[in-house]
Design a protein around this motif. Structure first.
Motif, PDB file in Angstrom:
ATOM      1  N   UNK A 165      21.301  36.597   9.348  1.00 49.37           N
ATOM      2  CA  UNK A 165      20.011  36.045   8.956  1.00 49.37           C
ATOM      3  C   UNK A 165      20.201  34.654   8.369  1.00 49.37           C
ATOM      4  N   UNK A 166      19.220  33.806   8.638  1.00 43.16           N
ATOM      5  CA  UNK A 166      19.259  32.433   8.153  1.00 43.16           C
ATOM      6  C   UNK A 166      17.994  32.143   7.348  1.00 43.16           C
ATOM      7  N   UNK A 167      18.180  31.425   6.244  1.00 44.50           N
ATOM      8  CA  UNK A 167      17.070  31.096   5.366  1.00 44.50           C
ATOM      9  C   UNK A 167      15.946  30.384   6.118  1.00 44.50           C
ATOM     10  N   UNK A 168      16.313  29.445   6.981  1.00 46.72           N
ATOM     11  CA  UNK A 168      15.308  28.654   7.680  1.00 46.72           C
ATOM     12  C   UNK A 168      14.479  29.512   8.632  1.00 46.72           C
ATOM     13  N   UNK A 169      15.118  30.480   9.300  1.00 46.73           N
ATOM     14  CA  UNK A 169      14.379  31.347  10.223  1.00 46.73           C
ATOM     15  C   UNK A 169      13.353  32.212   9.485  1.00 46.73           C
ATOM     16  N   UNK A 170      13.649  32.571   8.257  1.00 43.12           N
ATOM     17  CA  UNK A 170      12.770  33.451   7.494  1.00 43.12           C
ATOM     18  C   UNK A 170      11.870  32.692   6.520  1.00 43.12           C
ATOM     19  N   UNK A 171      11.943  31.367   6.542  1.00 43.29           N
ATOM     20  CA  UNK A 171      11.180  30.570   5.577  1.00 43.29           C
ATOM     21  C   UNK A 171       9.682  30.837   5.668  1.00 43.29           C
ATOM     22  N   UNK A 172       9.156  30.917   6.886  1.00 41.24           N
ATOM     23  CA  UNK A 172       7.721  31.147   7.066  1.00 41.24           C
ATOM     24  C   UNK A 172       7.304  32.493   6.495  1.00 41.24           C
ATOM     25  N   UNK A 173       8.078  33.531   6.790  1.00 42.01           N
ATOM     26  CA  UNK A 173       7.781  34.864   6.256  1.00 42.01           C
ATOM     27  C   UNK A 173       7.819  34.853   4.735  1.00 42.01           C
ATOM     28  N   UNK A 174       8.822  34.232   4.167  1.00 43.34           N
ATOM     29  CA  UNK A 174       8.960  34.185   2.711  1.00 43.34           C
ATOM     30  C   UNK A 174       7.806  33.414   2.088  1.00 43.34           C
ATOM     31  N   UNK A 175       7.408  32.312   2.715  1.00 42.15           N
ATOM     32  CA  UNK A 175       6.273  31.530   2.197  1.00 42.15           C
ATOM     33  C   UNK A 175       4.992  32.366   2.173  1.00 42.15           C
ATOM     34  N   UNK A 176       4.752  33.117   3.249  1.00 44.62           N
ATOM     35  CA  UNK A 176       3.556  33.961   3.298  1.00 44.62           C
ATOM     36  C   UNK A 176       3.623  35.042   2.219  1.00 44.62           C
ATOM     37  N   UNK A 271      -2.069  42.243  12.634  1.00 40.82           N
ATOM     38  CA  UNK A 271      -1.493  40.985  13.120  1.00 40.82           C
ATOM     39  C   UNK A 271       0.028  41.014  13.169  1.00 40.82           C
ATOM     40  N   UNK A 272       0.564  40.261  14.122  1.00 41.73           N
ATOM     41  CA  UNK A 272       1.997  40.102  14.278  1.00 41.73           C
ATOM     42  C   UNK A 272       2.397  38.686  13.890  1.00 41.73           C
ATOM     43  N   UNK A 273       3.432  38.565  13.093  1.00 38.07           N
ATOM     44  CA  UNK A 273       4.029  37.277  12.806  1.00 38.07           C
ATOM     45  C   UNK A 273       5.329  37.210  13.602  1.00 38.07           C
ATOM     46  N   UNK A 274       5.366  36.321  14.579  1.00 35.84           N
ATOM     47  CA  UNK A 274       6.525  36.216  15.464  1.00 35.84           C
ATOM     48  C   UNK A 274       7.285  34.958  15.083  1.00 35.84           C
ATOM     49  N   UNK A 275       8.482  35.147  14.551  1.00 34.48           N
ATOM     50  CA  UNK A 275       9.301  34.045  14.066  1.00 34.48           C
ATOM     51  C   UNK A 275      10.266  33.600  15.148  1.00 34.48           C
TER      52      UNK A 275
END
Length: 279
Positions: A165-176, A271-275
């Motif tokens: 896992x990479x911080x940047x890939x999960x940044x959007x999920x974490x922000x939400x 809803x689906x959040x697709x990263x």
């Protein structure tokens, strides 16, 4: 400032997706870009003059109808943080969105799962899945037909821990999660009961990334398909959103493995959040 792209096909479902986007980002300064994509192709059976006349009519119709939507949305808006733009383009939806993302003008795509005709084979089978598979490096939220708009308070994140896992890939999920003060259920969807050393290491990396997030790890038993198991889990744990990283499978892997992102899009009740996979 976030730039949120909303594909508009003049259906109620597309407007519902716009409503979801404005609700999700109501506390953020955003520009919502209403995009209508239409097919405008010359015919070899007609003269150049006739082709030009027909294509001009299609261009005008798209802009006129989109302007009606745009005006009504702007008039109804009471959030000072939100502004709106409209874009009408001829071509194929995925390449157009991909080009806009590549230009740096789009941070998010929020779209409906079904279009004006209401048939999943017509809209989701073409447009939504094409956008999911054809747009790179941009998070996509897919909003189900007739979904009652509400903010997410519980999000399910599906993984089998097979990759790091990479911080940047999960940044959007974490922000939400932080912006919505939401909790995260990490769902380990896999047939094997035990994880190997690589999977355990990946889980520890994820724990580190999520150290500031209220989260719980779950092991999901698969009785039929991964897709059904994930949907059942989301329902049983009262989740308001499912998040997945869209791995770029090789052709051989696609023949062997269930492509959960594509299949769950057809009938997800939430809803689906697709990263996007960035590495």
């Amino acid at each position: 400032m976030k730039n949120i792209l909303i594909p508009i096909d003049f259906s109620d479902n597309a407007m519902n997706a716009l409503g979801y986007a404005t609700k999700l980002f109501e506390a953020s300064q955003c520009t919502f870009i209403l995009l209508n994509v239409y097919v405008s192709q010359a015919s070899n059976m007609l003269s150049e003059e006739r082709n030009e006349a027909i294509l001009n009519v299609m261009d005008d119709e798209s802009e006129i109808e989109l302007k009606k939507i745009f005006d009504s949305v702007v008039e109804a808006n009471n959030n000072g943080l939100h502004t709106f733009k409209m874009v009408s383009k001829s071509g194929k939806i995925a390449p157009i969105i991909n080009s806009m993302v590549a230009s740096g003008s789009i941070d998010f795509v929020v779209m409906a799962t079904k279009g004006a005709k209401g048939a999943r084979e017509v809209f989701l089978g073409s447009n939504a899945v094409r956008v999911i598979n054809g747009v790179d490096k941009c998070p996509i939220i897919v909003v189900p037909q007739n979904y009652q708009v509400r903010k997410p308070k519980m999000i399910a994140f599906s993984t089998n821990f097979k990759r790091t896992f990479y911080q940047e890939e999960l940044r959007t999920l974490i922000d939400i999660l932080k912006n919505q003060n939401a909790k995260l259920n990490v769902a380990r969807v896999m047939i094997d009961d035990a994880m190997n050393d690589k999977q355990k290491n990946n889980r520890e990396k994820l724990k580190k990334i999520l150290e500031d997030i209220d989260h719980i790890f779950y092991k999901i038993d698969i009785e039929s398909t991964e897709t059904k198991a994930l949907k059942d889990f989301a329902q049983q744990t009262d989740c308001d959103m499912i998040a997945l990283i869209h791995h770029k499978f090789s052709l051989f892997q696609k023949l062997l493995e269930e492509d959960v992102v594509d299949k769950i899009s057809f009938s997800s009740p939430i809803p689906l959040l697709i990263l996007p996979e960035l590495y």
